[in-house]
Enzyme design. Structure first.
Site, mmCIF file in Angstrom:
data_model
loop_
_atom_site.group_PDB
_atom_site.id
_atom_site.type_symbol
_atom_site.label_atom_id
_atom_site.label_comp_id
_atom_site.label_asym_id
_atom_site.label_seq_id
_atom_site.Cartn_x
_atom_site.Cartn_y
_atom_site.Cartn_z
ATOM 1 N N ASP A 180 47.270 29.391 51.616
ATOM 2 C CA ASP A 180 47.615 30.463 50.956
ATOM 3 C C ASP A 180 47.269 31.778 51.968
ATOM 4 O O ASP A 180 46.348 32.472 51.643
ATOM 5 C CB ASP A 180 47.385 30.845 49.599
ATOM 6 C CG ASP A 180 47.805 32.150 48.871
ATOM 7 O OD1 ASP A 180 48.655 32.518 49.580
ATOM 8 O OD2 ASP A 180 47.244 32.412 47.875
ATOM 9 N N ASN A 185 43.327 37.156 51.661
ATOM 10 C CA ASN A 185 42.680 35.766 51.595
ATOM 11 C C ASN A 185 41.776 35.634 52.884
ATOM 12 O O ASN A 185 41.100 34.526 53.044
ATOM 13 C CB ASN A 185 43.190 34.658 51.303
ATOM 14 C CG ASN A 185 43.832 34.514 49.882
ATOM 15 O OD1 ASN A 185 43.186 35.248 48.831
ATOM 16 N ND2 ASN A 185 44.809 33.988 49.547
ATOM 17 N N ASP A 198 39.853 31.801 48.881
ATOM 18 C CA ASP A 198 40.875 31.056 47.989
ATOM 19 C C ASP A 198 41.499 29.962 48.454
ATOM 20 O O ASP A 198 42.556 29.999 48.962
ATOM 21 C CB ASP A 198 41.927 32.365 48.043
ATOM 22 C CG ASP A 198 42.771 32.475 46.682
ATOM 23 O OD1 ASP A 198 42.540 31.549 45.832
ATOM 24 O OD2 ASP A 198 43.606 33.269 46.549
HETATM 25 N N1 LIG Z 1 33.660 35.147 48.585
HETATM 26 C C1 LIG Z 1 34.148 36.179 48.606
HETATM 27 N N2 LIG Z 1 33.571 36.998 49.262
HETATM 28 C C2 LIG Z 1 34.047 38.327 49.393
HETATM 29 N N3 LIG Z 1 35.047 38.809 48.675
HETATM 30 C C3 LIG Z 1 35.638 37.762 47.692
HETATM 31 C C4 LIG Z 1 35.185 36.524 47.738
HETATM 32 N N4 LIG Z 1 35.750 35.663 47.037
HETATM 33 C C5 LIG Z 1 36.771 36.574 46.331
HETATM 34 N N5 LIG Z 1 36.808 37.851 46.967
HETATM 35 C C6 LIG Z 1 37.365 38.852 46.445
HETATM 36 O O1 LIG Z 1 38.289 38.711 45.117
HETATM 37 C C7 LIG Z 1 39.742 38.643 45.637
HETATM 38 C C8 LIG Z 1 40.208 37.794 44.426
HETATM 39 O O2 LIG Z 1 39.749 36.312 45.073
HETATM 40 P P1 LIG Z 1 40.506 35.013 45.157
HETATM 41 O O3 LIG Z 1 39.726 33.994 45.508
HETATM 42 O O4 LIG Z 1 41.593 35.275 46.357
HETATM 43 O O5 LIG Z 1 41.239 34.971 43.810
HETATM 44 P P2 LIG Z 1 42.814 34.707 43.559
HETATM 45 O O6 LIG Z 1 42.997 33.277 43.513
HETATM 46 O O7 LIG Z 1 43.064 35.630 42.141
HETATM 47 O O8 LIG Z 1 43.597 35.426 44.818
HETATM 48 C C9 LIG Z 1 39.801 38.344 47.365
HETATM 49 O O9 LIG Z 1 40.928 38.816 47.594
HETATM 50 C C10 LIG Z 1 38.562 39.095 47.504
HETATM 51 O O10 LIG Z 1 38.764 40.538 47.901
HETATM 52 MG MG LIG Z 2 43.514 35.417 46.797
#
Ligand SMILES: Nc1ncnc2c1ncn2[C@@H]1O[C@H](COP(=O)(O)OP(=O)(O)O)[C@@H](O)[C@H]1O
Ligand SMILES: [Mg+2]
Length: 262
Positions: A180, A185, A198
């Site tokens: 993705d 991400n 992600d």
């Molecule tokens: N380990 C991390 N460090 C910093 N920001 C994070 C992290 N994990 C998630 N985020 C923030 O949260 C958002 C959503 O998390 P993500 O894992 O991409 O979930 P989703 O599956 O809803 O897209 C990311 O785009 C980022 O801005």
């Molecule tokens: Mg994401």
């Protein structure tokens, strides 16, 4: 605060937090000072995200897993917060050459991961099976699709698209794929990739899976699809120049269409 498993509660103590509003999935992401908690419904994808994150620890810049707990129908992934900013941050969007250079680097780093002992297959065998499941269970989000995919000059329905994807399945060129690869991400800091996040769809797949979604994400972010700001004069094709690769438009279209069913 939400009702959290004790182990997670103990690790976050009384830290200040905020809820993330960027992610598009139905996960809840809570951002602490130096940690992030991602809460998801238990599924193959959410369990896979944790496993792949562990597998990638010494291979790529990914968050470190601090705890992984399951309670009732949810899993709780507590990880380190990666440094820097999302690659769709204004600072990078204003410098498209630099941004695309870094993203191209990010793709190349994925392709360098040794997949000979990787057990996470995420190619078309798996993806088409999952797409079929999504179509049959009516969980395709038809509001989050490209305007031209369905309707007058597009596919009649998600079933028709699935059929087309099965019939027109291309040869795959296997690499390690993020799955993705869209701008929110991929985190950047100090002119390099600071974190791939992600990871629920990461694994061995065709090189063009990530190129296609990166290309689409560049277009969307520069057009201002997710925020009101449009950035003028951006040429997404510089991605292929930075990758030193001739665009395979059939595959880009194929993987963009496949993603409509997720
Ligand atoms: N380990 C991390 N460090 C910093 N920001 C994070 C992290 N994990 C998630 N985020 C923030 O949260 C958002 C959503 O998390 P993500 O894992 O991409 O979930 P989703 O599956 O809803 O897209 C990311 O785009 C980022 O801005
Ligand atoms: Mg994401």
């Amino acid at each position: 605060m939400l009702d959290l498993p004790d182990k997670i509660k103990n690790l976050i103590g009384n830290e200040n937090f905020s809820y993330d509003d960027v992610g598009m999935s139905d996960s809840t992401v809570i951002i602490f000072t130096d940690k992030v908690l991602k809460i998801q419904s238990i599924s193959e994808e959410s369990e896979h995200e944790y496993q792949v994150m562990e597998w990638l620890q010494d291979k790529l810049p990914v968050p470190r897993v601090l705890a992984y707990e399951k309670a009732e129908d949810k899993n709780y992934l507590l990880m380190t917060k990666v440094s820097g900013k999302m690659s769709c941050a204004d600072q990078y969007m204003r410098n498209p050459e630099q941004l695309v250079n870094l993203l191209a680097e990010g793709l190349k780093m994925l392709w360098k991961v040794d997949i000979s002992n990787c057990t996470y297959m995420h190619g078309l065998d798996e993806k088409l099976q999952m797409a079929k499941h999504n179509v049959q269970n009516n969980v395709v989000d038809m509001d989050d699709v490209e305007p031209e995919t369905f309707g007058e000059n597009g596919f009649e329905s998600s079933e028709h698209l699935l059929k087309w994807l099965i019939t027109n399945r291309p040869e795959e060129e296997f690499v390690f794929s993020h799955g993705d690869f869209c701008l929110p991400n991929i985190f950047l800091s100090d002119e390099k990739i600071s974190g791939y996040i992600d990871l629920g769809k990461a694994g061995i797949a065709d090189r063009w899976q990530d190129i296609a979604l990166c290309y689409r994400s560049l277009l969307h972010n520069f057009e201002g699809k997710y925020c009101d700001k449009k950035y003028q004069g951006f040429r997404a094709d510089i991605l292929f120049e930075k990758l030193d690769i001739v665009p395979d438009w059939d595959k880009i279209r194929y993987y963009t269409l496949l993603d409509e069913l997720f």
